[in-house]
Design a protein around this motif. Sequence first.
Motif, PDB file in Angstrom:
ATOM      1  N   LEU A  71       0.829  -1.203   0.000  1.00  0.00           N
ATOM      2  CA  LEU A  71       0.000   0.000   0.000  1.00  0.00           C
ATOM      3  C   LEU A  71       0.865   1.256   0.000  1.00  0.00           C
ATOM      4  N   LEU A  72       2.007   1.212   0.663  1.00  0.00           N
ATOM      5  CA  LEU A  72       2.952   2.336   0.621  1.00  0.00           C
ATOM      6  C   LEU A  72       3.511   2.517  -0.787  1.00  0.00           C
ATOM      7  N   GLU A  73       3.852   1.399  -1.447  1.00  0.00           N
ATOM      8  CA  GLU A  73       4.360   1.459  -2.820  1.00  0.00           C
ATOM      9  C   GLU A  73       3.358   2.122  -3.755  1.00  0.00           C
ATOM     10  N   PHE A  74       2.080   1.846  -3.535  1.00  0.00           N
ATOM     11  CA  PHE A  74       1.031   2.415  -4.380  1.00  0.00           C
ATOM     12  C   PHE A  74       0.630   3.819  -3.926  1.00  0.00           C
ATOM     13  N   ASN A  75       1.295   4.308  -2.872  1.00  0.00           N
ATOM     14  CA  ASN A  75       1.020   5.642  -2.349  1.00  0.00           C
ATOM     15  C   ASN A  75      -0.421   5.780  -1.855  1.00  0.00           C
ATOM     16  N   LEU A  76      -0.976   4.694  -1.334  1.00  0.00           N
ATOM     17  CA  LEU A  76      -2.347   4.699  -0.829  1.00  0.00           C
ATOM     18  C   LEU A  76      -2.415   4.910   0.676  1.00  0.00           C
ATOM     19  N   VAL A  77      -1.293   4.680   1.351  1.00  0.00           N
ATOM     20  CA  VAL A  77      -1.205   4.931   2.790  1.00  0.00           C
ATOM     21  C   VAL A  77       0.073   5.718   3.043  1.00  0.00           C
ATOM     22  N   GLU A  78       0.159   6.280   4.231  1.00  0.00           N
ATOM     23  CA  GLU A  78       1.388   6.971   4.591  1.00  0.00           C
ATOM     24  C   GLU A  78       1.754   6.669   6.037  1.00  0.00           C
ATOM     25  N   ARG A  79       3.044   6.693   6.288  1.00  0.00           N
ATOM     26  CA  ARG A  79       3.547   6.524   7.645  1.00  0.00           C
ATOM     27  C   ARG A  79       3.417   7.874   8.334  1.00  0.00           C
ATOM     28  N   ARG A  86       6.281   4.497  19.839  1.00  0.00           N
ATOM     29  CA  ARG A  86       7.526   3.933  19.309  1.00  0.00           C
ATOM     30  C   ARG A  86       7.315   3.107  18.043  1.00  0.00           C
ATOM     31  N   GLN A  87       6.157   2.494  17.893  1.00  0.00           N
ATOM     32  CA  GLN A  87       5.903   1.672  16.706  1.00  0.00           C
ATOM     33  C   GLN A  87       5.506   2.566  15.539  1.00  0.00           C
ATOM     34  N   ASP A  88       5.766   2.070  14.322  1.00  0.00           N
ATOM     35  CA  ASP A  88       5.347   2.807  13.135  1.00  0.00           C
ATOM     36  C   ASP A  88       3.827   2.866  13.089  1.00  0.00           C
ATOM     37  N   LEU A  89       3.320   4.006  12.695  1.00  0.00           N
ATOM     38  CA  LEU A  89       1.879   4.212  12.526  1.00  0.00           C
ATOM     39  C   LEU A  89       1.592   4.501  11.061  1.00  0.00           C
ATOM     40  N   TYR A  90       0.451   4.013  10.605  1.00  0.00           N
ATOM     41  CA  TYR A  90       0.061   4.199   9.210  1.00  0.00           C
ATOM     42  C   TYR A  90      -1.390   4.658   9.157  1.00  0.00           C
ATOM     43  N   GLU A  91      -1.683   5.455   8.122  1.00  0.00           N
ATOM     44  CA  GLU A  91      -3.063   5.847   7.888  1.00  0.00           C
ATOM     45  C   GLU A  91      -3.324   5.887   6.393  1.00  0.00           C
ATOM     46  N   ALA A  92      -4.574   5.729   6.033  1.00  0.00           N
ATOM     47  CA  ALA A  92      -4.975   5.761   4.630  1.00  0.00           C
ATOM     48  C   ALA A  92      -4.979   7.198   4.137  1.00  0.00           C
ATOM     49  N   ARG A  93      -4.550   7.379   2.917  1.00  0.00           N
ATOM     50  CA  ARG A  93      -4.662   8.698   2.295  1.00  0.00           C
ATOM     51  C   ARG A  93      -6.132   8.914   1.957  1.00  0.00           C
ATOM     52  N   ASP A  95      -7.646  11.094  -0.438  1.00  0.00           N
ATOM     53  CA  ASP A  95      -8.094  11.425  -1.789  1.00  0.00           C
ATOM     54  C   ASP A  95      -8.177  10.163  -2.654  1.00  0.00           C
ATOM     55  N   LEU A  96      -9.151   9.326  -2.324  1.00  0.00           N
ATOM     56  CA  LEU A  96      -9.264   7.982  -2.891  1.00  0.00           C
ATOM     57  C   LEU A  96      -9.300   7.929  -4.409  1.00  0.00           C
ATOM     58  N   TYR A  97     -10.224   8.659  -5.027  1.00  0.00           N
ATOM     59  CA  TYR A  97     -10.414   8.539  -6.472  1.00  0.00           C
ATOM     60  C   TYR A  97      -9.102   8.803  -7.206  1.00  0.00           C
ATOM     61  N   LYS A  98      -8.486   9.919  -6.914  1.00  0.00           N
ATOM     62  CA  LYS A  98      -7.258  10.277  -7.630  1.00  0.00           C
ATOM     63  C   LYS A  98      -6.148   9.266  -7.376  1.00  0.00           C
ATOM     64  N   LYS A  99      -6.001   8.830  -6.141  1.00  0.00           N
ATOM     65  CA  LYS A  99      -4.926   7.889  -5.824  1.00  0.00           C
ATOM     66  C   LYS A  99      -5.119   6.555  -6.544  1.00  0.00           C
ATOM     67  N   PHE A 100      -6.335   6.022  -6.482  1.00  0.00           N
ATOM     68  CA  PHE A 100      -6.579   4.734  -7.130  1.00  0.00           C
ATOM     69  C   PHE A 100      -6.491   4.842  -8.645  1.00  0.00           C
ATOM     70  N   MET A 101      -7.061   5.890  -9.201  1.00  0.00           N
ATOM     71  CA  MET A 101      -7.011   6.030 -10.655  1.00  0.00           C
ATOM     72  C   MET A 101      -5.576   6.247 -11.138  1.00  0.00           C
ATOM     73  N   LYS A 102      -4.823   7.046 -10.418  1.00  0.00           N
ATOM     74  CA  LYS A 102      -3.435   7.279 -10.814  1.00  0.00           C
ATOM     75  C   LYS A 102      -2.642   5.982 -10.753  1.00  0.00           C
TER      76      LYS A 102
END
Length: 164
Positions: A71-79, A86-93, A95-102
């Motif tokens: 999901l990070l590779e596809f730029n759909l989530v971000e750290r 202390r642990q890594d946290l992630y959340e969904a981006r 702007d769904l339409y643009k991210k998925f279509m791109k």
Amino acid sequence: MTNENERLELEKINNQIISEFSKTLEMFSLNKTEAQLFVTLYLNGAPMTLNEMRDALGKSKTAMSYSIRRLLEFNLVERVFQKGVRQDLYEARQDLYKKFMKTYVNRWLDSLNLQIDNLADIQDTMGNCPNDEKKLLEHKIEEAISFHRSLETVFSKIKKNDFL
């Protein structure tokens, strides 16, 4: 007892949303776990650790780690950073339409370019074929390349025209 019933009902509805939304995301070449993880992060509204993701989806931490990397590779989530965690946290981006279509269009374009190159390489190695067979095969390869170039044109127009 009604609080427990309400909690169970909300959990059931949440699971239905994850199931249905993830089916749509699977059409964008995400596997089931990646799609479910993205929807879980999207619905959660707050960053999550791998352990929280594991608990929410009932999958292994290894599966969560692999899926979050994709999901990070596809730029759909971000750290994200949270002070004191202390642990890594992630959340969904968001702007769904643009991210998925791109992501989808770029994957199609990459795949089409690879296929065109592979077909051209095959065409270049056809020197040893008998003439009649060679002409037929060259014609078929040209048709296949033309088909791929037509698709490439369509996806390039989609990419170029502010749809993304």
